[in-house]
Design a protein around this motif. Structure first.
Motif, PDB file in Angstrom:
ATOM      1  N   UNK A 111       3.253  -3.462 -11.354  1.00  0.00           N
ATOM      2  CA  UNK A 111       4.638  -3.007 -11.192  1.00  0.00           C
ATOM      3  C   UNK A 111       4.969  -2.724  -9.725  1.00  0.00           C
ATOM      4  N   UNK A 112       4.091  -1.970  -9.049  1.00  0.00           N
ATOM      5  CA  UNK A 112       4.367  -1.625  -7.658  1.00  0.00           C
ATOM      6  C   UNK A 112       4.269  -2.849  -6.752  1.00  0.00           C
ATOM      7  N   UNK A 113       3.400  -3.792  -7.097  1.00  0.00           N
ATOM      8  CA  UNK A 113       3.318  -5.025  -6.310  1.00  0.00           C
ATOM      9  C   UNK A 113       4.607  -5.823  -6.431  1.00  0.00           C
TER      10      UNK A 113
ATOM     11  N   UNK B 260       0.833  -1.208   0.000  1.00  0.00           N
ATOM     12  CA  UNK B 260       0.000   0.000   0.000  1.00  0.00           C
ATOM     13  C   UNK B 260       0.870   1.262   0.000  1.00  0.00           C
ATOM     14  N   UNK B 261       1.984   1.223   0.725  1.00  0.00           N
ATOM     15  CA  UNK B 261       2.882   2.375   0.780  1.00  0.00           C
ATOM     16  C   UNK B 261       3.458   2.683  -0.595  1.00  0.00           C
ATOM     17  N   UNK B 262       3.889   1.647  -1.303  1.00  0.00           N
ATOM     18  CA  UNK B 262       4.436   1.859  -2.639  1.00  0.00           C
ATOM     19  C   UNK B 262       3.378   2.364  -3.607  1.00  0.00           C
ATOM     20  N   UNK B 263       2.186   1.777  -3.557  1.00  0.00           N
ATOM     21  CA  UNK B 263       1.156   2.132  -4.555  1.00  0.00           C
ATOM     22  C   UNK B 263       0.518   3.485  -4.278  1.00  0.00           C
ATOM     23  N   UNK B 264       0.204   3.764  -3.004  1.00  0.00           N
ATOM     24  CA  UNK B 264      -0.474   5.013  -2.678  1.00  0.00           C
ATOM     25  C   UNK B 264       0.481   6.110  -2.201  1.00  0.00           C
ATOM     26  N   UNK B 265       1.655   5.720  -1.690  1.00  0.00           N
ATOM     27  CA  UNK B 265       2.590   6.696  -1.160  1.00  0.00           C
ATOM     28  C   UNK B 265       3.674   7.074  -2.145  1.00  0.00           C
ATOM     29  N   UNK B 266       4.532   6.102  -2.484  1.00  0.00           N
ATOM     30  CA  UNK B 266       5.648   6.379  -3.386  1.00  0.00           C
ATOM     31  C   UNK B 266       5.166   6.885  -4.739  1.00  0.00           C
ATOM     32  N   UNK B 267       4.098   6.294  -5.260  1.00  0.00           N
ATOM     33  CA  UNK B 267       3.614   6.682  -6.590  1.00  0.00           C
ATOM     34  C   UNK B 267       3.224   8.154  -6.658  1.00  0.00           C
ATOM     35  N   UNK B 268       2.738   8.696  -5.536  1.00  0.00           N
ATOM     36  CA  UNK B 268       2.272  10.082  -5.541  1.00  0.00           C
ATOM     37  C   UNK B 268       3.401  11.109  -5.529  1.00  0.00           C
ATOM     38  N   UNK B 269       4.614  10.693  -5.184  1.00  0.00           N
ATOM     39  CA  UNK B 269       5.722  11.641  -5.181  1.00  0.00           C
ATOM     40  C   UNK B 269       6.559  11.544  -6.457  1.00  0.00           C
ATOM     41  N   UNK B 270       6.170  10.661  -7.360  1.00  0.00           N
ATOM     42  CA  UNK B 270       6.861  10.541  -8.628  1.00  0.00           C
ATOM     43  C   UNK B 270       6.403  11.649  -9.580  1.00  0.00           C
TER      44      UNK B 270
ATOM     45  N   UNK C  90       5.970  10.226 -15.222  1.00  0.00           N
ATOM     46  CA  UNK C  90       6.291   8.846 -14.862  1.00  0.00           C
ATOM     47  C   UNK C  90       5.061   8.127 -14.324  1.00  0.00           C
ATOM     48  N   UNK C  91       4.212   8.842 -13.580  1.00  0.00           N
ATOM     49  CA  UNK C  91       2.972   8.246 -13.087  1.00  0.00           C
ATOM     50  C   UNK C  91       2.081   7.812 -14.246  1.00  0.00           C
ATOM     51  N   UNK C  92       1.961   8.683 -15.254  1.00  0.00           N
ATOM     52  CA  UNK C  92       1.142   8.351 -16.422  1.00  0.00           C
ATOM     53  C   UNK C  92       1.712   7.154 -17.165  1.00  0.00           C
TER      54      UNK C  92
END
Length: 233
Positions: A102-104, A76-86, A90-92
């Protein structure tokens, strides 16, 4: 009371194809996460073997974090946390190529690496210090000695726990359903919601996970036997 067991409904047509897709996603996720964990685990082991206090402390902190924080939280941290600071670009890009998958893979692989490096470390303990001294006597530097002499032996000793880690990793891919990754558990729940055939749906998933785990253990036993160190039972 007569029990009705309708296994055919969940295995035929679109539902059968959905199950196959879930199995493919699970196998791909497990394979990629295991490869990532192997690469990171070996690198962590090499860093730890340098015997620099700062490096050892960083590896220790990495292992402590990933072994004490639940894997679901890490996903959850990678998908909802790390992804939001990219960066947005890159998010798109990640969203176009199945960001859930990918995040899993990243979260599961990095978490499993913490366990894998401990497995390799236990294999290193089985190697006599004379082997390391021999690499120096041959004129090999630290990295060449690790690459050609020490790590190959450590990996042979670590095969049994590494196989156990692979089985655990396979089962942990089911946690990716929390972020919408369409692996086996996710599609099983989707089929159960649409058909209301709970027993049949989860029976299929149960036997698939059991079968895949047994295959990994059997293959692991063959690999361990093939690379068994002579004189070690």
């Amino acid at each position: 009371m007569k029990l009705h067991f309708d296994l055919g409904t969940v295995l035929q047509g679109d539902y059968g194809a959905l199950f196959l897709h879930g199995i493919e996603m699970t196998l791909a996720m497990a394979a990629l996460a295991w490869l990532l964990s192997l690469v990171v685990g070996v690198l962590l082991t090499i860093v730890r073997m340098t015997q620099f206090r700062a490096a050892e402390a960083l590896v220790g902190a990495y292992v402590a974090y990933h072994r004490n924080v639940p894997m679901l939280v890490q996903i959850l941290f990678w998908y909802f946390g790390i992804s939001n600071i990219l960066p947005l670009a890159l998010q798109d890009l990640l969203n176009q190529y199945n960001s859930q998958f990918i995040f899993a893979v990243i979260a599961i692989g990095l978490c499993s690496a913490a366990y894998l490096t401990e497995d390799i470390r236990s294999g290193l303990r089985a190697i006599s210090y004379g082997q390391i001294e021999a690499t120096r006597a041959l004129g090999l530097n630290f990295f060449d000695g690790m690459r050609f002499v020490v790590l190959p032996q450590a990996l042979r000793y670590a095969i049994p726990p590494m196989i156990n880690n692979a089985v655990v990793l396979l089962k942990n891919t089911s946690l990716a359903m929390a972020i919408g990754a369409a692996e086996l558990t996710y599609v099983t729940r989707q089929i159960e919601n649409e058909t209301f055939l709970s027993f049949e749906s989860y029976s299929v998933a149960t036997f698939v996970y059991l079968g895949l785990s047994l295959v990994i253990m059997l293959c692991g036993a063959r690999i361990a036997m093939h690379y068994r160190t002579p004189g070690v039972k």
